[in-house]
Design an enzyme around this catalytic site. Structure first.
Site, PDB file in Angstrom:
ATOM      1  N   GLU A  48       0.863  -1.186   0.000  1.00 50.07           N
ATOM      2  CA  GLU A  48       0.000   0.000   0.000  1.00 50.07           C
ATOM      3  C   GLU A  48       0.899   1.235   0.000  1.00 50.07           C
ATOM      4  O   GLU A  48       1.981   1.230   0.580  1.00 50.07           O
ATOM      5  CB  GLU A  48      -0.884  -0.079   1.266  1.00 50.07           C
ATOM      6  CG  GLU A  48      -1.426   1.220   1.809  1.00 50.07           C
ATOM      7  CD  GLU A  48      -2.440   1.878   0.889  1.00 50.07           C
ATOM      8  OE1 GLU A  48      -3.310   1.182   0.334  1.00 50.07           O
ATOM      9  OE2 GLU A  48      -2.345   3.102   0.733  1.00 50.07           O
ATOM     10  N   CYS A  78     -14.126  -0.426  -7.536  1.00 50.22           N
ATOM     11  CA  CYS A  78     -15.207   0.530  -7.302  1.00 50.22           C
ATOM     12  C   CYS A  78     -15.541   1.270  -8.592  1.00 50.22           C
ATOM     13  O   CYS A  78     -16.256   2.255  -8.575  1.00 50.22           O
ATOM     14  CB  CYS A  78     -14.841   1.503  -6.186  1.00 50.22           C
ATOM     15  SG  CYS A  78     -13.315   2.375  -6.487  1.00 50.22           S
TER      16      CYS A  78
HETATM   17  N1  SAH Z   1      -8.274  -2.902   0.296  1.00 53.23           N
HETATM   18  C1  SAH Z   1      -8.442  -1.797   1.197  1.00 53.23           C
HETATM   19  C2  SAH Z   1      -8.346  -0.400   0.573  1.00 53.23           C
HETATM   20  C3  SAH Z   1      -8.624  -0.249  -0.881  1.00 53.23           C
HETATM   21  S1  SAH Z   1      -8.723   1.426  -1.399  1.00 53.23           S
HETATM   22  C4  SAH Z   1      -9.754  -1.944   1.947  1.00 53.23           C
HETATM   23  O1  SAH Z   1     -10.625  -2.678   1.545  1.00 53.23           O
HETATM   24  O2  SAH Z   1      -9.901  -1.298   2.971  1.00 53.23           O
HETATM   25  C5  SAH Z   1      -7.361   1.565  -2.494  1.00 53.23           C
HETATM   26  C6  SAH Z   1      -6.030   1.768  -1.784  1.00 53.23           C
HETATM   27  O3  SAH Z   1      -5.005   1.840  -2.773  1.00 53.23           O
HETATM   28  C7  SAH Z   1      -5.923   3.056  -0.988  1.00 53.23           C
HETATM   29  O4  SAH Z   1      -5.607   2.711   0.328  1.00 53.23           O
HETATM   30  C8  SAH Z   1      -4.773   3.842  -1.673  1.00 53.23           C
HETATM   31  O5  SAH Z   1      -3.992   4.551  -0.748  1.00 53.23           O
HETATM   32  C9  SAH Z   1      -3.982   2.736  -2.305  1.00 53.23           C
HETATM   33  N2  SAH Z   1      -3.142   3.071  -3.468  1.00 53.23           N
HETATM   34  C10 SAH Z   1      -3.370   3.985  -4.432  1.00 53.23           C
HETATM   35  N3  SAH Z   1      -2.411   3.942  -5.365  1.00 53.23           N
HETATM   36  C11 SAH Z   1      -1.556   2.962  -5.002  1.00 53.23           C
HETATM   37  C12 SAH Z   1      -0.363   2.421  -5.582  1.00 53.23           C
HETATM   38  N4  SAH Z   1       0.116   2.893  -6.726  1.00 53.23           N
HETATM   39  N5  SAH Z   1       0.248   1.417  -4.951  1.00 53.23           N
HETATM   40  C13 SAH Z   1      -0.238   0.910  -3.780  1.00 53.23           C
HETATM   41  N6  SAH Z   1      -1.361   1.383  -3.189  1.00 53.23           N
HETATM   42  C14 SAH Z   1      -2.003   2.401  -3.792  1.00 53.23           C
END
Ligand code: SAH
Length: 460
Positions: A340, A415
């Site tokens: 993340e 989403c």
């Molecule tokens: N799976 C988690 C959150 C999903 S939301 C849950 O269900 O609670 C998508 C997440 O992707 C966010 O936390 C955002 O910070 C992260 N994100 C965005 N771009 C990213 C990247 N390039 N690499 C890793 N994480 C990323």
């Protein structure tokens, strides 16, 4: 080629029959093949419509009078539904909302992924699709010598006056906002004014754990000082015993971003707790936490089902946030690696793993598209990969890294059906087959669609 003029002109009043609906909830009717989008009109309805915008390929209309009313039309329970714009689907039955979301996924798969004929299951809905949001962030302003709160009018920064409830927000949170507003007014705490960048209180944020009933109040202020703070804090926690935490967040910037960098606990705990299934989460003011835990549970149960774990698997959870999915999967897998981009989220993920005594997870801060190829180079061989990217979907480097890692199954949580469809196409071209897609209604009354898909390696 003969250039065809649109068959309507601005300000025309016409009769229109509606045959379809967009995912934003606008009715679609056609005049000689030329589509008109009309907010709040429903398929099957016939209505008098005023044309308010004429473009080359489509027009926009305003509903004047519905002459033949759809059986799916319902009275929106919210008083400010049309002004607010936070919800888009309150004027239709819940069943129609669920059908619409399923259809949107089917259409997106076809249009952006050329994927047809696979099972897209009926949307999993809520028994009671109201009052589900566990968090509210509401702007504060000054009006007629008084501090007021309310959501912004659609496409504006003007607060809707007299708004004291939101029918998709947990009732307790509405009551807490009302209490803070009342007390702040009595204590003479100044509201922040966007234009002059003066005043104190910018936003009130309230979050309540649905299972635990614990409430956190966050006062978002422009200034470090809050005159009257001690009285406010004392009165709040003495009057409402479910309040476990009162926090101040300072945001000195001239910005639309709600939260600033600095938070300090004014009273009580730094965290409140809540559960999703049998996992407990510690939630701080700045933590991301799903706004609809019961539906999240249904989504993650599907993730578990689609991952089809027997206990010996290595799993990667990319875009893992605070590790929600990772912790769910960890109970059924040998090892789960989460990645993340936000360091604070990874800190929360580690804390939550510890809190739940889960010791077979490892969490990394970084861009998933960079960390995954690195893992591949290190020889990490996952059996299952789960991805849950933001709206823009997965980076191509990440999709390539996934294909290279050659997992037996991929579970894709999304989403945004359009980017999901695009990415599924990429994975299909890389040797995977989309087995099924399940839409889950995480945000009833709004046009948002969440879904989860299962892919398997074709020649496995
Ligand atoms: N799976 C988690 C959150 C999903 S939301 C849950 O269900 O609670 C998508 C997440 O992707 C966010 O936390 C955002 O910070 C992260 N994100 C965005 N771009 C990213 C990247 N390039 N690499 C890793 N994480 C990323």
């Amino acid at each position: 080629m003969v250039k065809q003029e649109p068959p309507v002109e601005k300000n025309d009043v016409i009769e229109l029959t509606f045959e379809d609906i967009t995912h934003d909830g606008d009715g679609v009717g056609k005049v000689n093949g030329y589509p008109l989008f009309v907010p709040y009109a429903l398929p099957g309805e016939k209505a008098k419509v005023k044309v308010i915008k004429v473009k080359k390929n489509f027009g926009i209309g305003k509903l004047i009078e519905v002459e033949e009313v759809s059986q799916e039309r319902v009275e929106p329970p919210c008083d400010v539904y049309v002004q607010c714009g936070g919800c888009q689907l309150q004027h239709m039955s819940y069943q129609l909302q669920l059908d619409l979301k399923q259809k949107q996924v089917v259409n997106a798969l076809k249009k952006f992924g050329h994927i047809e004929g696979i099972p897209v299951h009926p949307t999993i809905g809520m028994d009671d699709p109201w009052r589900y949001r566990n968090k509210v962030q509401i702007p504060v302003a000054y009006r007629h010598g008084e501090l007021i709160t309310g959501f912004y009018r659609k496409r504006s920064h003007e607060i809707i006056e007299g708004m004291d409830r939101c029918v998709i927000t947990a009732e307790i949170n509405d009551r807490m906002v009302e209490a803070v507003r009342r007390m702040a007014n009595r204590l003479g705490i100044r509201a922040y004014d966007e234009r002059s960048h003066r005043g104190v209180l910018r936003h009130i944020m309230v979050r309540t754990g649905q299972e635990t009933g614990e409430t956190m109040i966050v006062l978002i202020t422009r200034t470090e000082e809050i005159p009257g703070k001690d009285e406010l804090v004392k009165e709040l926690h003495e009057t409402y015993p479910q309040i476990k935490s009162i926090v101040q967040n300072v945001n000195k910037e001239k910005t639309n971003v709600i939260l600033g960098k600095k938070t300090k606990v004014l009273w009580g705990e730094e965290y409140i707790y809540d559960n999703i299934g049998d996992i407990t989460f510690a939630i701080s003011a700045k933590s991301f936490y799903q706004v609809n835990p019961p539906q999240t549970k249904k989504l993650y149960d599907k993730a578990l089902e689609y991952a089809n774990l027997a206990g010996g698997e290595t799993v990667i959870d990319a875009y893992c946030g605070i590790g929600t999915i990772s912790l769910f999967l960890a109970k059924k897998a040998k090892k789960v690696y989460g990645v993340e981009i936000v360091p604070e989220a990874i800190a929360d993920a580690k804390k939550n793993a510890e809190l739940n005594k889960i010791d077979n997870t490892e969490f990394f801060v970084g861009e998933a598209e960079k960390v995954m190829p690195w893992w591949t180079a290190q020889g990490l061989k996952p059996d299952v990969i789960v991805v849950d990217p933001p709206r823009k979907g997965c980076d191509e480097t990440l999709l390539e890294a996934m294909i290279k890692m050659n997992p037996k199954r991929i579970v894709y949580v999304s989403c945004n059906p359009s980017t999901l469809a695009r990415d599924l196409r990429f994975l299909e071209d890389g040797g995977y087959e989309t087995k099924q897609v399940q839409p889950v209604d995480m945000f009833p009354q709004t046009g948002h669609v969440e879904c989860i898909s299962q892919l398997v390696l074709k020649n496995d």
